[in-house]
Write a protein that holds these residues in place. Structure first.
Motif, PDB file in Angstrom:
ATOM      1  N   CYS A 139      -3.415   1.902 -11.887  1.00 31.59           N
ATOM      2  CA  CYS A 139      -2.637   3.044 -12.387  1.00 31.59           C
ATOM      3  C   CYS A 139      -1.300   3.236 -11.676  1.00 31.59           C
ATOM      4  CB  CYS A 139      -3.474   4.322 -12.308  1.00 31.59           C
ATOM      5  SG  CYS A 139      -4.962   4.225 -13.313  1.00 31.59           S
ATOM      6  N   ASP A 175      -4.161  -0.385 -15.922  1.00 36.22           N
ATOM      7  CA  ASP A 175      -2.953   0.435 -16.003  1.00 36.22           C
ATOM      8  C   ASP A 175      -1.864  -0.099 -15.059  1.00 36.22           C
ATOM      9  OD1 ASP A 175      -4.316   1.842 -17.889  1.00 36.22           O
ATOM     10  OD2 ASP A 175      -4.502   3.694 -16.750  1.00 36.22           O
ATOM     11  N   TYR A 209       2.510   1.518 -18.034  1.00 36.20           N
ATOM     12  CA  TYR A 209       2.226   2.568 -19.016  1.00 36.20           C
ATOM     13  C   TYR A 209       3.224   2.405 -20.152  1.00 36.20           C
ATOM     14  CZ  TYR A 209      -1.021   4.934 -15.889  1.00 36.20           C
ATOM     15  OH  TYR A 209      -2.093   5.234 -15.100  1.00 36.20           O
ATOM     16  N   HIS A 235      -3.629   1.562 -20.850  1.00 42.21           N
ATOM     17  CA  HIS A 235      -2.166   1.694 -20.946  1.00 42.21           C
ATOM     18  C   HIS A 235      -1.428   0.361 -21.019  1.00 42.21           C
ATOM     19  CE1 HIS A 235      -1.949   6.018 -20.783  1.00 42.21           C
ATOM     20  NE2 HIS A 235      -2.913   5.994 -19.867  1.00 42.21           N
ATOM     21  N   ASP A 279      -8.678   4.273 -13.015  1.00 43.21           N
ATOM     22  CA  ASP A 279      -8.483   5.012 -14.267  1.00 43.21           C
ATOM     23  C   ASP A 279      -8.346   6.524 -14.099  1.00 43.21           C
ATOM     24  OD1 ASP A 279      -8.406   5.597 -17.070  1.00 43.21           O
ATOM     25  OD2 ASP A 279     -10.565   5.918 -17.050  1.00 43.21           O
ATOM     26  N   HIS A 303      -7.372   8.353 -11.510  1.00 46.57           N
ATOM     27  CA  HIS A 303      -6.287   8.802 -10.630  1.00 46.57           C
ATOM     28  C   HIS A 303      -6.800   9.657  -9.474  1.00 46.57           C
ATOM     29  CE1 HIS A 303      -3.534   8.550 -14.455  1.00 46.57           C
ATOM     30  NE2 HIS A 303      -4.193   7.426 -14.196  1.00 46.57           N
TER      31      HIS A 303
HETATM   32 FE   FE2 Z   1      -4.153   5.378 -15.527  1.00 43.86          FE
END
Ligand code: FE2
Length: 526
Positions: A154, A181, A184, A236, A421, A423
């Protein structure tokens, strides 16, 4: 969408095989191209290691700008050496950087010695890339005393800087597990720290440009050059909350989601140190849309088996969304008859069977499962009763139960689930029956925070952990990564968080450390 630049999947496979081979060299490629500057502006990377091979990656771009080179193929020379001065070359060769694959290069260096560190670089004309450092794993039956992994996920551009990687470089890692991720698809965030170029990411050109933006970052390049990465994706890399061939819910809708997904998958392949076999499986295909076979396993000697899975490509759509809503929702199972439907799948039947077989033969040491998201149930207490987020394992309860049953059936040694995922850091026990706290504990779970992506803050955390007693710790504020050190007798997980994700020069500190003894799945505070 610019469908015409998408490569047909059979052709893609031929190209990938050709570009990985030094034998196939079209005449035009022999003409040594000269560049006015350095075409290695996206750095180098390595990954998908085995005990005797490793993928070496680079992508040529127009010097000085994050732009594609055009269509002509370019011959790239590569070297892998025992020393950073390249005095003792282990292997060298040539590879094709093809316009159809954005001039990416995926060399599969094979026949290497097990359990060794190597250095590698690429050359074209008189330009030389940065030097990367990588390693092979110990042979599957070899004893191994220590493995240090980081798990990360992420990295939203507009939410901050990738400073965490500057600190990750100092962690003396054997490998990075990137759990999704990597990019994004958004044009911008509210209160953006910085704004990515390019707007909504929808076409192949858009995805390539967004990856190039990330790979242009010095911190990202440095970490890729420091050790091999094992990578999987989450949503993402295509679109928020997409599910299989069901579109997600962000940005302008496209007429043909399967084509968008194929473009996104191709760009992911082009920018990651993946094997051509990821594409080979595309020939087997799924009903529509090319399959990219990311799931894989690799032993690190007798110490650990690293299993990577893909929970996005094959999943069913979200359960019990309000009428016509795409993406995810918080759902009350009491009002959702299909919540526990055994026909629903998160991994798809083929991958689930493969994973069951992987567990059956997992072997000694630690069984590390790199997957995308929080595994254990996370019930949010509401006045009308608990609700769950239907995008994670909570939305696929029968699939989660099949996985825990597989762990039990095969008496898998020391399961360690790593995720991303959400965060947020979540640390907990994997239970035979999550509804019964006294049921058997099968393993442990460390779901990692984001490199940059925002989260909602700690105000809800204490009550939610209390409502889900299989978790022992959670934090919704620290951004960074986790480090897990495995030895034959114990693992130690350290949650590392940066002071300020909006600063390039932030410090890092340890949020918490945990220890688990081999043979006893009980998380203790270190
Ligand atoms: Fe994410």
């Amino acid at each position: 969408m610019t469908h015409q630049v998408l490569v047909d999947r059979r052709r893609l496979l031929q190209l990938a095989a050709a570009s990985a081979s030094s034998l196939w060299l079209p005449r035009s490629a022999w003409s040594q191209q000269r560049f006015a500057g350095n075409p290695f502006g996206l750095g180098v990377a390595s990954g998908s290691p085995t005990h005797d091979s490793i993928v070496l990656w680079t992508r040529l771009i127009a010097p000085g700008v994050l732009q594609s080179l055009g269509k002509e193929p370019v011959t790239v020379r590569w070297e892998i050496a025992h020393d950073e001065q390249f005095a003792r070359i282990a292997q060298s060769g040539q590879a094709q950087a093809l316009g159809e694959l954005a001039h990416s290069v995926h060399v599969e260096a094979a026949g290497l010695e097990p359990d060794r560190w190597y250095f590698y670089r690429f050359m074209v004309g008189d330009a030389v890339s940065a030097i990367g450092r990588t390693r092979t794993f110990p042979a599957p039956d070899a004893p191994a005393q220590k493995l240090r992994l980081s798990y990360a996920s992420c990295q939203r551009w507009d939410h901050g800087y990738f400073s965490a990687y500057r600190h990750m470089r100092e962690e003396n890692l054997d490998a990075v597990l990137f759990l999704g991720d990597y990019i994004y698809e958004y044009p911008n965030a509210a209160k953006a720290v910085r704004v990515p170029t390019g707007g909504w990411v929808i076409t192949l050109a858009d995805y390539r440009q967004r990856y190039a933006l990330h790979r242009g970052e010095p911190e990202v390049q440095a970490m890729h050059a420091a050790c091999p990465w094992l990578v999987t994706w989450d949503d993402h890399e295509v679109q928020n909350d997409y599910a299989g061939l069901v579109a997600g819910d962000t940005g302008p809708p496209v007429a043909d989601f399967a084509s968008r997904r194929a473009a996104a998958y191709q760009a992911f392949y082009e920018h990651m140190p993946l094997r051509a076999s990821v594409l080979t499986k595309a020939l087997a295909g799924v009903s529509s849309g090319a399959e990219y076979r990311l799931y894989s396993q690799q032993r690190f000697g007798r110490l650990a088996n690293l299993v990577m899975i893909d929970d996005r490509q094959y999943r069913d759509g979200h359960v019990c969304n309000p009428d016509g809503k795409l993406g995810s929702s918080n759902i009350s199972p009491a009002a959702c008859p299909a919540w526990n439907d055994p026909a629903r799948t998160l991994l798809g039947a083929a991958q689930e069977q493969w994973l069951d077989a992987a567990f059956a033969s997992s072997g000694p040491g630690w069984t590390v499962l790199g997957q995308q998201t929080l595994f254990g149930p996370r019930a949010f207490r509401k006045e009308a009763g608990d609700v769950y987020w239907n995008d994670g394992w909570d939305g696929y309860t029968a699939a989660r139960t099949r996985l825990t049953e597989s762990l039990q059936r095969h008496k898998v040694a020391n399961p360690v689930l790593l995720g991303g995922d959400v965060h947020e850091n979540w640390v907990g026990h994997v239970k035979a029956d999550y509804s019964r706290p006294d049921s058997a504990t099968l393993g442990v779970e460390f779901c990692g925070t984001s490199i940059t992506s925002r989260s909602r803050g700690n105000q809800y955390i204490a009550a939610t952990v209390a409502n889900n007693p299989h978790f022992v710790f959670a934090d919704s504020e620290g951004k960074g990564y986790g480090v897990v050190e495995f030895t034959p007798t114990r693992l130690t997980t350290t949650l590392r968080v940066v002071d300020d994700v909006t600063s390039r020069n932030t410090k890092i500190s340890t949020l918490r450390s945990f220890v688990v003894e081999a043979g006893r799945p009980k998380i203790e505070t270190a």
